[in-house]
Design an enzyme around this catalytic site. Structure first.
Site, PDB file in Angstrom:
ATOM      1  N   CYS A  97       0.810  -1.276   0.041  1.00  0.00           N
ATOM      2  CA  CYS A  97      -0.036   0.258   0.044  1.00  0.00           C
ATOM      3  C   CYS A  97       0.863   1.242  -0.042  1.00  0.00           C
ATOM      4  CB  CYS A  97      -0.981  -0.169   1.074  1.00  0.00           C
ATOM      5  SG  CYS A  97      -0.545   0.974   2.879  1.00  0.00           S
ATOM      6  N   HIS A  99       0.199   4.077   1.118  1.00  0.00           N
ATOM      7  CA  HIS A  99       0.173   5.153   2.339  1.00  0.00           C
ATOM      8  C   HIS A  99       1.218   4.493   3.295  1.00  0.00           C
ATOM      9  CE1 HIS A  99      -4.099   5.330   0.686  1.00  0.00           C
ATOM     10  NE2 HIS A  99      -3.215   6.425   0.271  1.00  0.00           N
ATOM     11  N   HIS A 100       1.447   3.090   3.469  1.00  0.00           N
ATOM     12  CA  HIS A 100       2.116   2.747   4.676  1.00  0.00           C
ATOM     13  C   HIS A 100       3.173   1.811   4.366  1.00  0.00           C
ATOM     14  CE1 HIS A 100      -2.120   3.646   6.206  1.00  0.00           C
ATOM     15  NE2 HIS A 100      -1.437   4.105   7.185  1.00  0.00           N
ATOM     16  N   CYS A 168      -2.073  -2.823   6.594  1.00  0.00           N
ATOM     17  CA  CYS A 168      -2.180  -1.416   7.321  1.00  0.00           C
ATOM     18  C   CYS A 168      -3.768  -1.420   8.119  1.00  0.00           C
ATOM     19  CB  CYS A 168      -2.208  -0.325   6.274  1.00  0.00           C
ATOM     20  SG  CYS A 168      -3.600  -0.251   5.208  1.00  0.00           S
TER      21      CYS A 168
HETATM   22  N1  LIG Z   1      -9.214   3.501  -0.601  1.00  0.00           N
HETATM   23  C1  LIG Z   1      -8.118   2.900  -0.438  1.00  0.00           C
HETATM   24  N2  LIG Z   1      -7.741   3.305   0.824  1.00  0.00           N
HETATM   25  C2  LIG Z   1      -6.434   2.474   1.465  1.00  0.00           C
HETATM   26  C3  LIG Z   1      -5.905   1.680   0.747  1.00  0.00           C
HETATM   27  N3  LIG Z   1      -4.985   1.031   1.128  1.00  0.00           N
HETATM   28  C4  LIG Z   1      -4.835   1.865   2.349  1.00  0.00           C
HETATM   29  N4  LIG Z   1      -5.898   2.612   2.494  1.00  0.00           N
HETATM   30  C5  LIG Z   1      -6.416   3.646   3.350  1.00  0.00           C
HETATM   31  O1  LIG Z   1      -5.744   4.816   3.074  1.00  0.00           O
HETATM   32  C6  LIG Z   1      -5.959   5.668   4.190  1.00  0.00           C
HETATM   33  C7  LIG Z   1      -4.823   6.685   4.558  1.00  0.00           C
HETATM   34  O2  LIG Z   1      -5.349   7.326   5.659  1.00  0.00           O
HETATM   35  P1  LIG Z   1      -4.697   8.498   6.716  1.00  0.00           P
HETATM   36  O3  LIG Z   1      -5.585   9.090   7.567  1.00  0.00           O
HETATM   37  O4  LIG Z   1      -4.040   9.394   5.692  1.00  0.00           O
HETATM   38  O5  LIG Z   1      -3.659   7.552   7.376  1.00  0.00           O
HETATM   39  P2  LIG Z   1      -3.638   6.925   8.985  1.00  0.00           P
HETATM   40  O6  LIG Z   1      -3.716   8.163   9.781  1.00  0.00           O
HETATM   41  O7  LIG Z   1      -2.330   5.898   8.802  1.00  0.00           O
HETATM   42  O8  LIG Z   1      -5.095   6.113   8.752  1.00  0.00           O
HETATM   43  P3  LIG Z   1      -5.489   4.817   9.877  1.00  0.00           P
HETATM   44  O9  LIG Z   1      -5.034   3.670   8.615  1.00  0.00           O
HETATM   45  O10 LIG Z   1      -6.946   5.026   9.948  1.00  0.00           O
HETATM   46  O11 LIG Z   1      -4.753   4.950  10.797  1.00  0.00           O
HETATM   47  C8  LIG Z   1      -6.587   4.773   5.452  1.00  0.00           C
HETATM   48  O12 LIG Z   1      -7.758   4.728   5.734  1.00  0.00           O
HETATM   49  C9  LIG Z   1      -6.093   3.469   4.726  1.00  0.00           C
HETATM   50  O13 LIG Z   1      -7.088   2.367   5.295  1.00  0.00           O
HETATM   51  C10 LIG Z   1      -6.619   1.352  -0.728  1.00  0.00           C
HETATM   52  O14 LIG Z   1      -6.115   0.294  -1.445  1.00  0.00           O
HETATM   53  N5  LIG Z   1      -7.471   1.864  -0.916  1.00  0.00           N
HETATM   54 ZN   LIG Z   2      -1.792   1.467   3.917  1.00  0.00          ZN
END
Ligand SMILES: Nc1nc2c(ncn2[C@@H]2O[C@H](COP(=O)(O)OP(=O)(O)OP(=O)(O)O)[C@@H](O)[C@H]2O)c(=O)[nH]1
Ligand SMILES: [Zn+2]
Length: 213
Positions: A97, A99-100, A168
């Site tokens: 992913c 984001h993480h 994540c």
């Molecule tokens: N739509 C989508 N979201 C994803 C995917 N992989 C991870 N995410 C989401 O990306 C989001 C990033 O949100 P942020 O609030 O910026 O990050 P964060 O503070 O680490 O969020 P949390 O995971 O809720 O702790 C999270 O809600 C994840 O669950 C994906 O493939 N598609």
């Molecule tokens: Zn993620």
């Protein structure tokens, strides 16, 4: 993020403004993360870890230098008029992913309705692999696989369904194990014709369910 040009959106994931760092710079970054985690990168068990992590990254993110369009370049026309659905189901998916940078693990189902030409069946899985070995969100991965097959093969339709667990969500953050994210992209006959879509969904039905995460 996609950059919009007069000719439409282009995928920005392969075009970085910065040159790639050297292997030494990448290993130094891992040492910084080890120190950030609270450990000592100089101790015996960690001394080779930066090199291992960088080698792992070479594997995990091997998809940036391959053009998925080229994978579909060879196709076969001698099919005796075969024009029924071709379905590849339960393709193991391993991605990360964006984001993480933690694993997304699941499976993909890919189908198309040939219009004269078919491809070697492994090539559909290879297209998935190239996009999966980039930092991803599942929606984009699903769309990229479907769009590439559609653009290159120009079949009567393409369908891609991905079901995956996002670590994540399971090992950190909201901590919800057992949750599966399902995405789909239907093009051509799969989008326009309900019976084609139903046939595809019934062909992959038996294999759908919770995925390991
Ligand atoms: N739509 C989508 N979201 C994803 C995917 N992989 C991870 N995410 C989401 O990306 C989001 C990033 O949100 P942020 O609030 O910026 O990050 P964060 O503070 O680490 O969020 P949390 O995971 O809720 O702790 C999270 O809600 C994840 O669950 C994906 O493939 N598609
Ligand atoms: Zn993620």
């Amino acid at each position: 993020m996609n950059i919009h040009t007069p000719n439409g959106p282009i995928d920005s994931s392969r075009a970085s403004a910065e040159p790639r760092p050297s292997r030494e710079e990448a290993e130094a970054a891992v040492r910084t993360l080890l120190r950030w985690s609270g450990d000592n990168p100089a101790r015996e068990g960690l001394i080779d870890t930066p090199a291992r992590v960088v080698r792992s990254y070479e594997e995990f993110f091997d998809g940036y230098d391959t053009d998925p369009v080229e994978l579909l370049a060879r196709s076969f026309e001698e099919t005796d008029g075969y024009d029924e659905m071709v379905v590849l189901r339960d393709i193991r998916l391993e991605s990360h992913c964006e984001h993480h940078m933690v694993p997304i693990i699941g499976k993909a189902h890919i189908a198309y309705l040939p219009a004269g030409r078919v491809v070697g069946i492994s090539k559909l899985a290879r297209v998935l692999e190239v996009y999966a070995k980039r930092l991803q969100i599942q929606e984009k991965l699903t769309a990229q696989v479907a769009n590439t097959i559609n653009d290159v093969l120009k079949p009567k339709g393409v369908a891609v369904v991905i079901e995956a667990a996002h670590q994540c969500m399971t090992t950190r953050g909201v901590h919800k194990p057992g949750v599966t994210m399902v995405t789909s992209r239907m093009l051509g006959a799969f989008r326009d014709d309900a019976s084609t879509r139903r046939e595809f969904m019934s062909l992959i039905q038996g294999s759908r369910g919770t995925v390991e995460g």
